[in-house]
Design an enzyme around this catalytic site. Structure first.
Site, PDB file in Angstrom:
ATOM      1  N   HIS A  10      -1.419  11.987 -14.304  1.00 18.06           N
ATOM      2  CA  HIS A  10      -1.241  11.576 -12.917  1.00 18.06           C
ATOM      3  C   HIS A  10      -0.591  10.205 -12.788  1.00 18.06           C
ATOM      4  O   HIS A  10       0.130   9.947 -11.830  1.00 18.06           O
ATOM      5  CB  HIS A  10      -2.631  11.572 -12.261  1.00 18.06           C
ATOM      6  CG  HIS A  10      -2.618  11.365 -10.791  1.00 18.06           C
ATOM      7  ND1 HIS A  10      -2.201  12.330  -9.909  1.00 18.06           N
ATOM      8  CD2 HIS A  10      -2.997  10.296 -10.034  1.00 18.06           C
ATOM      9  CE1 HIS A  10      -2.328  11.868  -8.667  1.00 18.06           C
ATOM     10  NE2 HIS A  10      -2.796  10.645  -8.720  1.00 18.06           N
TER      11      HIS A  10
ATOM     12  N   TYR B 272      -7.603   8.166   2.588  1.00 17.37           N
ATOM     13  CA  TYR B 272      -8.228   9.465   2.832  1.00 17.37           C
ATOM     14  C   TYR B 272      -8.806   9.689   4.223  1.00 17.37           C
ATOM     15  O   TYR B 272      -9.219  10.802   4.522  1.00 17.37           O
ATOM     16  CB  TYR B 272      -9.337   9.682   1.793  1.00 17.37           C
ATOM     17  CG  TYR B 272      -8.786   9.685   0.397  1.00 17.37           C
ATOM     18  CD1 TYR B 272      -8.021  10.757  -0.061  1.00 17.37           C
ATOM     19  CD2 TYR B 272      -8.970   8.613  -0.453  1.00 17.37           C
ATOM     20  CE1 TYR B 272      -7.482  10.758  -1.332  1.00 17.37           C
ATOM     21  CE2 TYR B 272      -8.443   8.600  -1.733  1.00 17.37           C
ATOM     22  CZ  TYR B 272      -7.702   9.682  -2.167  1.00 17.37           C
ATOM     23  OH  TYR B 272      -7.169   9.667  -3.415  1.00 17.37           O
TER      24      TYR B 272
ATOM     25  N   ASP C  46       1.003  10.244  -6.215  1.00 17.80           N
ATOM     26  CA  ASP C  46      -0.251  10.199  -5.466  1.00 17.80           C
ATOM     27  C   ASP C  46       0.064   9.918  -3.982  1.00 17.80           C
ATOM     28  O   ASP C  46       0.868  10.629  -3.390  1.00 17.80           O
ATOM     29  CB  ASP C  46      -1.210   9.181  -6.074  1.00 17.80           C
ATOM     30  CG  ASP C  46      -2.631   9.309  -5.548  1.00 17.80           C
ATOM     31  OD1 ASP C  46      -3.347  10.216  -6.004  1.00 17.80           O
ATOM     32  OD2 ASP C  46      -3.015   8.516  -4.668  1.00 17.80           O
TER      33      ASP C  46
END
Length: 386
Positions: free
Chosen positions: A364, A314, A181
């Site tokens: 993930h 983000y 990630d």
């Protein structure tokens, strides 16, 4: 960059008053009315959330989770004006190679608890002692016990520079890096910042996702596996991108709800644990231990870092879409069943020397879902780089 060199021991020790407050809040939870069908298509089902909240309130033992964390040496140091929390677990093997493990969102250092023993002490876990690592496991700036952040600009390159300073401060001149990630973005950057120190970069999941429009000619050149991964990327952009839009544009507004509501925080991260684990149709706590899921969510809530973790993850434009030059550092990748990395695109920015596709297993959160497979791949990748 400015540095404060002191490294201070750290232990997780949440005041009992905070836990009592949490228990009271959970007892007074106001859940929403279920939407028609109460299924995962509209988010975390109310029926499932209610079950987890009841378990959290009645059966979950935070002090046990604290003991698990505190079983490993932890520290805090200040680098570039930011507190950095990290686990530092040295191997009993004197010739072990140092390795930095970097988590992502919505994860934490809790992700790596099941791989610490096998990676640091393979002799005691059925492995070859020559594969041993000294582990450094930082909490990302703005996440958990490293949070919140005091200023802007925490993109992957800046975090990488901090990791390089952290390893220098700990006395490591040669080391590897690994992550998934956000960690899969930070780790190659560490190689770019310090290629003379980093012997290898290993990532899981988030490497080799095309950021350009794919035309028909290019699409036809892809293998069946690559086309499947591309299709899932396109589906993600259509069906799941909303959380990125919110976190990258209004992290402060979102944080007002998540920092205040433990159940809101749980639901927000739980949604991703369901979508990104494998198999997708399984409930998150059928794939990952329920206590691990709750511990991870609690770290966000107890530290109040919903906003700063979203901001770091983000809201930094330089971390998205910029073309990067390969560092020349050998790079390995393992792609589990849920992952969408495509080697040909990864090779434009990385010196790929090992690429492993795993069919039918893993998602993930590799260190949580398939710790043994991840451990084996890390060992094999670094075996010739020591």
């Amino acid at each position: 960059m400015t540095f404060t060199d002191s490294i201070r021991p750290f232990r997780v020790d949440i005041p009992q008053a905070d836990l009592d407050y949490l228990s009271d809040r959970l007892a007074r939870t106001r859940l929403p009315a279920p939407l028609p069908g109460d299924g995962w298509d509209t988010g975390v089902p109310v029926s499932y959330l209610r079950e987890l909240v009841e378990y959290w309130r009645s059966d979950f033992d935070w002090r046990e989770q604290e003991r698990d964390l505190n079983a490993h040496p932890q520290f805090i140091t200040e680098i570039d004006g930011q507190n950095v929390h990290f686990l530092h677990v040295r191997s009993p093997e004197p010739d072990a190679l140092a390795l930095v493990l970097t988590h992502g969102w919505p994860g934490s250092v809790v992700e790596f608890l099941d791989v610490i023993g096998p990676l640091t002490d393979p002799r005691s876990h059925g492995g070859d002692p020559s594969d041993a690592f000294h582990l450094v496991i930082p909490s990302l700036p703005g996440f958990g016990f490293s949070g919140p952040v005091a200023d802007e600009g925490w993109d992957t390159a800046r975090i990488a520079r901090v990791w390089v300073e952290l390893m220098a401060r700990l006395g490591y001149e040669r080391y590897g890096v690994q992550g998934g990630d956000i960690g899969a973005g930070v780790s190659p950057e560490v190689g770019r910042v310090a290629p003379q120190r980093v012997v290898g970069v290993h990532v899981n999941g988030s490497l080799g996702t095309p950021l350009h429009e794919i035309d028909d000619v290019e699409r036809a050149s892809l293998t069946d596996l690559e086309r499947d991964r591309l299709a899932r990327v396109e589906a993600f952009m259509q069906e799941e991108f909303g959380y990125i839009s919110i976190q990258s544009t209004r992290p402060q507004t979102l944080a007002a709800g998540l920092v205040d509501s433990p159940v809101g925080q749980l639901a927000w991260v739980l949604d991703k644990f369901r979508e990104w684990t494998h198999p997708r149709k399984a409930l998150p706590d059928e794939v990952i231990d329920r206590d691990r899921l709750l511990t991870n969510a609690m770290i966000y809530w107890l530290t109040g870092t919903a906003g700063s973790s979203a901001y770091v993850g983000y809201a930094q434009e330089s971390a998205w879409g910029a073309t990067k030059e390969p560092s020349g550092v050998p790079t390995g990748a393992i792609m589990f069943a849920h992952d969408v990395g495509i080697r040909r695109y990864a090779e434009t920015e990385n010196t790929i020397t090992r690429w492993v596709d795993v069919e039918g297993r893993g998602g993930h959160f590799a260190a949580l879902e398939e710790p043994a497979l991840l451990t084996d791949d890390i060992r094999e990748f670094f075996r010739d780089l020591r």
